[in-house]
Design an enzyme around this catalytic site. Structure first.
Site, PDB file in Angstrom:
ATOM      1  CG  HIS A   1      -2.188  -1.046   1.144  1.00 28.22           C
ATOM      2  ND1 HIS A   1      -2.858  -1.397   2.112  1.00 28.22           N
ATOM      3  CD2 HIS A   1      -2.585  -1.805   0.028  1.00 28.22           C
ATOM      4  CE1 HIS A   1      -3.649  -2.187   1.727  1.00 28.22           C
ATOM      5  NE2 HIS A   1      -3.482  -2.634   0.498  1.00 28.22           N
TER       6      HIS A   1
ATOM      7  CB  CYS B   1       9.136  16.943  -8.921  1.00 33.06           C
ATOM      8  SG  CYS B   1      10.041  15.543  -9.454  1.00 33.06           S
TER       9      CYS B   1
ATOM     10  CB  CYS C   1      10.275  16.717 -13.876  1.00 32.43           C
ATOM     11  SG  CYS C   1       8.834  17.021 -12.688  1.00 32.43           S
TER      12      CYS C   1
ATOM     13  CB  THR D   1      -4.805  -7.458   8.680  1.00 32.66           C
ATOM     14  OG1 THR D   1      -5.638  -6.801   7.713  1.00 32.66           O
ATOM     15  CG2 THR D   1      -4.686  -8.954   8.203  1.00 32.66           C
TER      16      THR D   1
ATOM     17  CG  ASN E   1      -6.009  -9.913  14.082  1.00 32.80           C
ATOM     18  OD1 ASN E   1      -5.318  -9.228  13.703  1.00 32.80           O
ATOM     19  ND2 ASN E   1      -7.394  -9.662  14.176  1.00 32.80           N
TER      20      ASN E   1
ATOM     21  CD  GLU F   1     -11.167  -7.390  17.761  1.00 32.83           C
ATOM     22  OE1 GLU F   1     -11.270  -7.425  19.165  1.00 32.83           O
ATOM     23  OE2 GLU F   1     -11.479  -6.685  17.011  1.00 32.83           O
TER      24      GLU F   1
HETATM   25  N1  APR Z   1      -2.067  -7.253  18.337  1.00 33.55           N
HETATM   26  C1  APR Z   1      -2.623  -7.761  17.166  1.00 33.55           C
HETATM   27  N2  APR Z   1      -3.571  -7.309  16.533  1.00 33.55           N
HETATM   28  C2  APR Z   1      -4.148  -6.166  16.840  1.00 33.55           C
HETATM   29  C3  APR Z   1      -3.773  -5.426  17.824  1.00 33.55           C
HETATM   30  C4  APR Z   1      -2.344  -5.618  18.626  1.00 33.55           C
HETATM   31  N3  APR Z   1      -2.104  -5.285  19.641  1.00 33.55           N
HETATM   32  N4  APR Z   1      -4.401  -4.191  17.962  1.00 33.55           N
HETATM   33  C5  APR Z   1      -5.380  -4.406  17.001  1.00 33.55           C
HETATM   34  N5  APR Z   1      -5.113  -5.485  16.424  1.00 33.55           N
HETATM   35  C6  APR Z   1      -5.963  -5.857  15.352  1.00 33.55           C
HETATM   36  C7  APR Z   1      -7.403  -5.620  15.001  1.00 33.55           C
HETATM   37  O1  APR Z   1      -8.069  -6.674  15.965  1.00 33.55           O
HETATM   38  C8  APR Z   1      -7.996  -5.478  13.817  1.00 33.55           C
HETATM   39  O2  APR Z   1      -7.931  -6.792  13.358  1.00 33.55           O
HETATM   40  O3  APR Z   1      -5.586  -5.482  14.022  1.00 33.55           O
HETATM   41  C9  APR Z   1      -6.453  -5.271  12.850  1.00 33.55           C
HETATM   42  C10 APR Z   1      -6.468  -3.959  12.721  1.00 33.55           C
HETATM   43  O4  APR Z   1      -7.424  -3.807  11.469  1.00 33.55           O
HETATM   44  P1  APR Z   1      -7.403  -2.409  10.730  1.00 33.55           P
HETATM   45  O5  APR Z   1      -7.466  -1.322  11.408  1.00 33.55           O
HETATM   46  O6  APR Z   1      -8.574  -2.643   9.552  1.00 33.55           O
HETATM   47  O7  APR Z   1      -6.094  -2.586   9.765  1.00 33.55           O
HETATM   48  P2  APR Z   1      -5.676  -3.304   8.507  1.00 33.55           P
HETATM   49  O8  APR Z   1      -6.434  -4.493   8.524  1.00 33.55           O
HETATM   50  O9  APR Z   1      -4.270  -3.199   8.254  1.00 33.55           O
HETATM   51  O10 APR Z   1      -6.365  -2.317   7.316  1.00 33.55           O
HETATM   52  C11 APR Z   1      -6.041  -2.636   6.046  1.00 33.55           C
HETATM   53  O11 APR Z   1      -7.559  -0.793   5.010  1.00 33.55           O
HETATM   54  O12 APR Z   1      -7.855   1.248   5.238  1.00 33.55           O
HETATM   55  C12 APR Z   1      -7.053   0.459   4.582  1.00 33.55           C
HETATM   56  O13 APR Z   1      -5.133   0.856   3.557  1.00 33.55           O
HETATM   57  C13 APR Z   1      -5.670   0.606   4.691  1.00 33.55           C
HETATM   58  O14 APR Z   1      -3.879  -0.924   4.787  1.00 33.55           O
HETATM   59  C14 APR Z   1      -4.955  -0.582   5.339  1.00 33.55           C
HETATM   60  C15 APR Z   1      -6.202  -1.705   4.993  1.00 33.55           C
END
Ligand code: APR
Length: 231
Positions: free
Chosen positions: A106, A133, A136, A174, A199, A201
């Protein structure tokens, strides 16, 4: 024992370093509208607001450091014949932890791109409409090197190849809500890989993983990689 590992990270791996995630309580999307700061149309409509959003996030990088999850991933990279770290994150914490086989699908906060000559270069300070830039020498043609909603992620050919060849896929921090990253687990499953979710959760894709360990990344990531054998 695993020979070809692909790891995907999201904002959760940087949460304990102090960077906001997107969709947790008080996350970035609670305080900003995607349509205002993270689409090409937003940049066309109000580039100052978009620059301000990324300038704030870029400046925050100097106040945070990699956590034990970043460090564990950098350490495990050299234990495996083939190891690829794909991150959705635009922070530089994996790099600062020492990860080298690293793809920012990203984009990166510490890089900019010229919309005219397409030069990609380092950017440590604020970007403004007056920025010039260095390639250029045009004024006002610079944007953050960030993949916005509606744009193609980077390195997809390399990532898809690695997913089709891997025997271990680990997704860390994620929510599994944004494609194509949210679909990586399905490709890994089809490749016969062992798929693991680490993760806080269960993510939206949790049911697709063969194994899940829930808890803070700084604890579950080092523990998981200490428990498996990579060759
Ligand atoms: N340890 C492990 N997991 C965690 C922690 C932690 N300390 N804190 C939060 N999380 C988890 C949350 O439970 C959630 O599932 O991380 C995840 C974060 O999710 P998002 O906030 O949706 O982030 P992400 O999944 O990276 O978003 C993906 O969405 O907005 C776009 O481009 C942006 O790259 C990003 C993409």
């Amino acid at each position: 024992m695993y020979k070809k590992t692909v790891v995907l990270t999201g904002a959760g791996v940087s949460a304990e370093s102090g960077l906001s995630t997107f969709r947790d309580n008080n996350g970035l999307w609670d305080n900003h509208r995607v349509e205002d700061v993270a689409t090409p149309e937003a940049f066309d409509r109000n580039p100052e607001l978009v620059h301000q959003f990324y300038n704030q996030r870029r400046a925050a990088l100097s106040t945070v450091v990699p956590n034990t999850a970043h460090m564990a991933l950098a350490k495990v990279e050299n234990r495996s014949e083939s190891f690829l770290l794909v991150t959705q994150n635009v922070d530089d914490l994996h790099h600062r932890a020492g990860s080298e086989n690293l793809l920012h699908m990203h984009g990166e906060l510490l890089k900019k791109r010229c919309v005219q000559c397409h030069e990609i270069s380092s950017q440590q300070s604020d970007l403004t409409l007056e920025s010039i830039c260095g390639h250029c020498e045009r004024v006002g043609t610079l944007r953050p090197h960030i993949v916005w909603f509606g744009e193609m992620p980077l390195y997809m050919d390399e990532i898809m190849l690695a997913l089709m060849q891997c025997d271990l896929f680990v997704s860390i921090g994620t929510s599994g809500t944004v494609y194509p990253a949210a679909g990586f687990v399905e490709i890994a499953n089809q490749s016969g890989a062992h798929t693991v979710e680490l993760n806080l959760e269960p993510s939206d894709q949790n049911s697709q993983f063969q194994q899940s360990i829930h808890g803070p990344a700084s604890q579950v990531v080092p523990k998981f990689f200490e428990s498996i054998e990579l060759i």
